[in-house]
Design an enzyme around this catalytic site. Structure first.
Site, mmCIF file in Angstrom:
data_model
loop_
_atom_site.group_PDB
_atom_site.id
_atom_site.type_symbol
_atom_site.label_atom_id
_atom_site.label_comp_id
_atom_site.label_asym_id
_atom_site.label_seq_id
_atom_site.Cartn_x
_atom_site.Cartn_y
_atom_site.Cartn_z
ATOM 1 N N ARG A 24 -8.333 -0.576 4.615
ATOM 2 C CA ARG A 24 -7.445 0.442 4.036
ATOM 3 C C ARG A 24 -6.116 -0.176 3.632
ATOM 4 N NH1 ARG A 24 -6.316 4.847 8.017
ATOM 5 N NH2 ARG A 24 -4.793 5.096 6.372
ATOM 6 N N CYS A 84 -5.148 12.584 12.453
ATOM 7 C CA CYS A 84 -5.739 11.298 12.123
ATOM 8 C C CYS A 84 -5.777 10.463 13.378
ATOM 9 C CB CYS A 84 -4.966 10.598 11.019
ATOM 10 S SG CYS A 84 -3.479 9.828 11.616
ATOM 11 N N ASP A 132 4.490 0.405 11.989
ATOM 12 C CA ASP A 132 3.271 -0.222 11.476
ATOM 13 C C ASP A 132 3.134 -1.686 11.912
ATOM 14 O OD1 ASP A 132 2.674 2.149 10.272
ATOM 15 O OD2 ASP A 132 3.112 1.509 8.234
ATOM 16 N N ARG A 172 -5.009 10.292 4.870
ATOM 17 C CA ARG A 172 -4.044 11.347 5.166
ATOM 18 C C ARG A 172 -2.992 11.456 4.067
ATOM 19 N NH1 ARG A 172 0.077 14.131 8.363
ATOM 20 N NH2 ARG A 172 1.862 13.425 7.182
ATOM 21 N N LYS A 195 0.843 -1.211 0.000
ATOM 22 C CA LYS A 195 0.000 0.000 0.000
ATOM 23 C C LYS A 195 0.872 1.253 0.000
ATOM 24 C CE LYS A 195 -1.726 1.637 4.042
ATOM 25 N NZ LYS A 195 -1.354 3.047 4.242
ATOM 26 N N ASN A 196 1.882 1.261 0.876
ATOM 27 C CA ASN A 196 2.663 2.487 1.041
ATOM 28 C C ASN A 196 3.582 2.778 -0.147
ATOM 29 O OD1 ASN A 196 1.361 2.856 3.414
ATOM 30 N ND2 ASN A 196 3.120 2.434 4.746
ATOM 31 N N ARG A 208 -0.684 14.706 12.869
ATOM 32 C CA ARG A 208 0.345 14.336 11.871
ATOM 33 C C ARG A 208 0.625 15.568 11.022
ATOM 34 N NH1 ARG A 208 -1.094 8.333 9.735
ATOM 35 N NH2 ARG A 208 0.935 8.468 8.739
ATOM 36 N N PRO A 209 1.547 16.407 11.498
ATOM 37 C CA PRO A 209 1.809 17.662 10.791
ATOM 38 C C PRO A 209 2.414 17.422 9.403
ATOM 39 C CG PRO A 209 3.396 17.308 12.581
ATOM 40 C CD PRO A 209 2.394 16.210 12.678
ATOM 41 N N ILE A 210 2.305 18.452 8.551
ATOM 42 C CA ILE A 210 2.908 18.363 7.215
ATOM 43 C C ILE A 210 3.883 19.519 7.007
ATOM 44 C CG2 ILE A 210 1.074 17.037 6.084
ATOM 45 C CD1 ILE A 210 0.030 19.788 5.020
ATOM 46 N N ASP A 211 4.362 20.086 8.137
ATOM 47 C CA ASP A 211 5.249 21.249 8.043
ATOM 48 C C ASP A 211 6.493 20.955 7.202
ATOM 49 O OD1 ASP A 211 5.645 19.466 10.256
ATOM 50 O OD2 ASP A 211 7.214 20.780 11.006
ATOM 51 N N LEU A 212 7.019 19.746 7.291
ATOM 52 C CA LEU A 212 8.253 19.424 6.555
ATOM 53 C C LEU A 212 7.985 19.376 5.044
ATOM 54 C CD1 LEU A 212 9.657 16.627 8.904
ATOM 55 C CD2 LEU A 212 10.095 19.085 8.954
HETATM 56 C C1 UD1 Z 1 4.391 6.759 6.445
HETATM 57 C C2 UD1 Z 1 3.522 5.535 6.252
HETATM 58 C C3 UD1 Z 1 2.994 5.045 7.594
HETATM 59 C C4 UD1 Z 1 4.138 4.831 8.573
HETATM 60 C C5 UD1 Z 1 5.017 6.072 8.669
HETATM 61 C C6 UD1 Z 1 6.256 5.868 9.529
HETATM 62 C C7 UD1 Z 1 2.572 5.860 4.047
HETATM 63 C C8 UD1 Z 1 1.357 6.127 3.236
HETATM 64 N N1 UD1 Z 1 2.408 5.872 5.373
HETATM 65 O O1 UD1 Z 1 3.551 7.779 6.973
HETATM 66 O O2 UD1 Z 1 2.296 3.821 7.374
HETATM 67 O O3 UD1 Z 1 3.603 4.528 9.836
HETATM 68 O O4 UD1 Z 1 5.461 6.455 7.344
HETATM 69 O O5 UD1 Z 1 7.003 4.794 9.059
HETATM 70 O O6 UD1 Z 1 3.636 5.601 3.524
HETATM 71 N N2 UD1 Z 1 6.278 14.507 10.837
HETATM 72 C C9 UD1 Z 1 6.342 15.845 11.169
HETATM 73 N N3 UD1 Z 1 6.187 16.771 10.160
HETATM 74 C C10 UD1 Z 1 5.983 16.406 8.854
HETATM 75 C C11 UD1 Z 1 5.944 15.030 8.535
HETATM 76 C C12 UD1 Z 1 6.083 14.103 9.560
HETATM 77 O O7 UD1 Z 1 6.500 16.214 12.317
HETATM 78 O O8 UD1 Z 1 5.857 17.286 7.990
HETATM 79 C C13 UD1 Z 1 6.420 13.490 11.911
HETATM 80 C C14 UD1 Z 1 5.139 12.675 12.073
HETATM 81 O O9 UD1 Z 1 4.209 13.308 12.905
HETATM 82 C C15 UD1 Z 1 5.656 11.377 12.655
HETATM 83 C C16 UD1 Z 1 7.050 11.242 12.024
HETATM 84 O O10 UD1 Z 1 7.387 12.542 11.526
HETATM 85 O O11 UD1 Z 1 5.783 11.479 14.034
HETATM 86 C C17 UD1 Z 1 7.117 10.247 10.898
HETATM 87 O O12 UD1 Z 1 6.126 10.572 9.932
HETATM 88 P P1 UD1 Z 1 6.302 10.227 8.393
HETATM 89 O O13 UD1 Z 1 7.553 9.429 8.187
HETATM 90 O O14 UD1 Z 1 6.126 11.485 7.612
HETATM 91 O O15 UD1 Z 1 5.055 9.275 8.156
HETATM 92 P P2 UD1 Z 1 4.035 9.298 6.954
HETATM 93 O O16 UD1 Z 1 4.722 9.580 5.677
HETATM 94 O O17 UD1 Z 1 2.857 10.117 7.323
#
Ligand code: UD1
Length: 417
Positions: A398, A116, A306, A92, A22-23, A121-125
């Site tokens: 999902r 979620c 996961d 998400r 899926k990922n 789950r921020p997207i700031d990065l």
């Molecule tokens: C992806 C996977 C998810 C997995 C996760 C960690 C997909 C679709 N989902 O989620 O199944 O559990 O990797 O292996 O591939 N963070 C920030 N700011 C950001 C982005 C992330 O603070 O802009 C933090 C998140 O809150 C979290 C950590 O970084 O604590 C890791 O998140 P991230 O690696 O981005 O996970 P996803 O890509 O959302």
């Protein structure tokens, strides 16, 4: 809403082929937007998250059809550069369309994916990286409005956390940006490598995927390509937990053992015999598992967050105490209270969960609150004595394709009602 009715306590046996990841499928579907033509994706699992991605592509104006496990996506003609909130909220990871849309259209409008079930789950990065590459992004009233005035430019980007989604968004946006992008502290997950392999098959120039530094030399445009999605290492880990918890012997096919390098030792520590051969693996579980002692979730190549929930169900019936430390997400123990209803002995304190293994779990009615938590409840119900009912199956769907059929083919008594 569907529920699973599980008559637990049965040993599993036989062979199972692991579905596509899926990922991997989700970012690759978003990346097809860059190709302006027909891409063919093999081994694409039938999941509600994949359907959500297809709905977004179709809303934008692309064509997509499925032939068994193959998806044919034609992104030749598009009509819109926006995604409505109801599609954004279905999953998400729809945020992964941001990089693809601004790379293709120089514009993108979508709502914030928001929090979620795993906590905020921020997207700031994602946003700061795309801004560095020349995107103007306005965040107002829960909406993201992005415009690229000239063209996306390569940039030197250092991620404070190796975020999987941010690494993917940057790779997609950088593939056709002007100049070179360097991502330091990039995520190293196998799904990142799969996305790079797809983009490179389309003509991108991405080096170092799977390592901490990824270099993307922007090219003018990408051409459509065919690509086979890698097997889903989390589904493999879940079925390994199901086999271990039920004292079973199962042969897995279509796996990549290297992707399970941090998972396999946990099962060996628990007393399972694991024999690897090419893309196959046989797991034979002992009558009573030993506790794996300590499991700390980490970015790849560490133990995957996961797999934490399904492996906790296995630890719940192992002899001894297992300590879990969840380092990736703030709120990833929602399955614990439900596992306790099934008779597990688990205490949570912040990011630590202490599991005292019990001899057997007992049946109960339980409710899943997230995808991997749902998988954990299924694993637990498979080894619990009696009939359990699991609701919240929409979460499971999902990420797990026809899970009740897969388990039934291995001799489990699972019905979806
Ligand atoms: C992806 C996977 C998810 C997995 C996760 C960690 C997909 C679709 N989902 O989620 O199944 O559990 O990797 O292996 O591939 N963070 C920030 N700011 C950001 C982005 C992330 O603070 O802009 C933090 C998140 O809150 C979290 C950590 O970084 O604590 C890791 O998140 P991230 O690696 O981005 O996970 P996803 O890509 O959302």
């Amino acid at each position: 809403m569907a529920v699973y009715v599980v008559d637990g306590g049965k040993r599993l046996s036989g062979e199972v082929k692991i579905q596509g990841s899926k990922n991997s499928a989700l970012p690759i579907l978003a990346a097809t937007l860059l190709c302006k033509g027909e891409c063919v994706l093999f081994n694409c699992p039938r999941l509600s998250d994949v359907d959500a991605s297809l709905s977004i592509l179709r809303y934008i104006g692309c064509k997509a059809r499925r032939e068994d496990s193959t998806l044919i996506v034609d992104t030749g003609s598009v009509e819109r550069f926006e995604i409505p909130p109801e599609l954004m909220h279905r999953m998400r990871s729809s945020i992964i369309f941001l990089g693809a849309m601004i790379a293709r259209f120089g514009r993108a409008r979508m709502s914030f994916p928001g929090g979620c079930e795993l906590g905020p789950r921020p997207i700031d990065l994602h946003l700061s990286a795309l801004r560095e590459m020349g995107a103007e992004i306005n965040e107002e009233h829960g909406e993201l409005d992005c415009v690229v005035n000239d063209t996306l430019r390569g940039a030197s980007l250092s991620l404070p956390i190796p975020s999987v989604g941010a690494t993917e968004n940057i790779m997609i946006a950088a593939a056709t940006a002007r100049g070179t992008t360097v991502i330091s502290n990039a995520a190293r997950e196998p799904e990142i490598v799969d996305l790079a392999d797809f983009l490179n098959a389309c003509g991108a120039k991405i080096h170092g995927a799977g390592e901490s530094t990824v270099v993307i030399d922007g090219v003018r445009d990408l051409k459509p390509a065919s690509h086979a999605i890698i097997p889903d290492r989390i589904v493999a880990a879940t079925l390994m937990a199901a086999a271990a918890a039920t004292g079973s012997n199962i042969h897995f096919t279509g796996i990549i053992p290297a992707h399970l390098e941090s998972v396999i030792p946990v099962f060996r520590d628990a007393g399972c015999e694991i024999a690897l051969s090419g893309e196959g693996m046989r797991l034979s579980a002992p009558y009573r598992l030993r506790s794996p002692k300590l499991i700390r979730t980490m970015p790849y190549p560490g133990f995957p967050t996961d797999a934490q929930a399904p492996v906790m169900s296995m630890a719940a019936v192992a002899d001894g105490m297992t300590v879990f430390v969840e380092n990736m997400f703030l709120s990833r123990y929602s399955h614990v209270s439900e596992l306790c209803r099934l008779g597990a002995d688990i205490r949570v304190e912040g990011k630590v969960a202490v599991v005292d293994g019990v001899k057997r779990l007992l049946s109960a009615k339980v409710r899943a609150h997230d995808l991997r938590g749902a998988a954990a409840l299924v694993v637990a119900a498979l080894c619990a004595r009696g009939q359990s009912e699991i609701s919240g199956i929409e979460y499971l769907e999902r990420g797990y394709e026809d899970f009740e059929l897969v388990l039934s083919s291995l001799g489990a008594d699972v019905k979806k009602i």
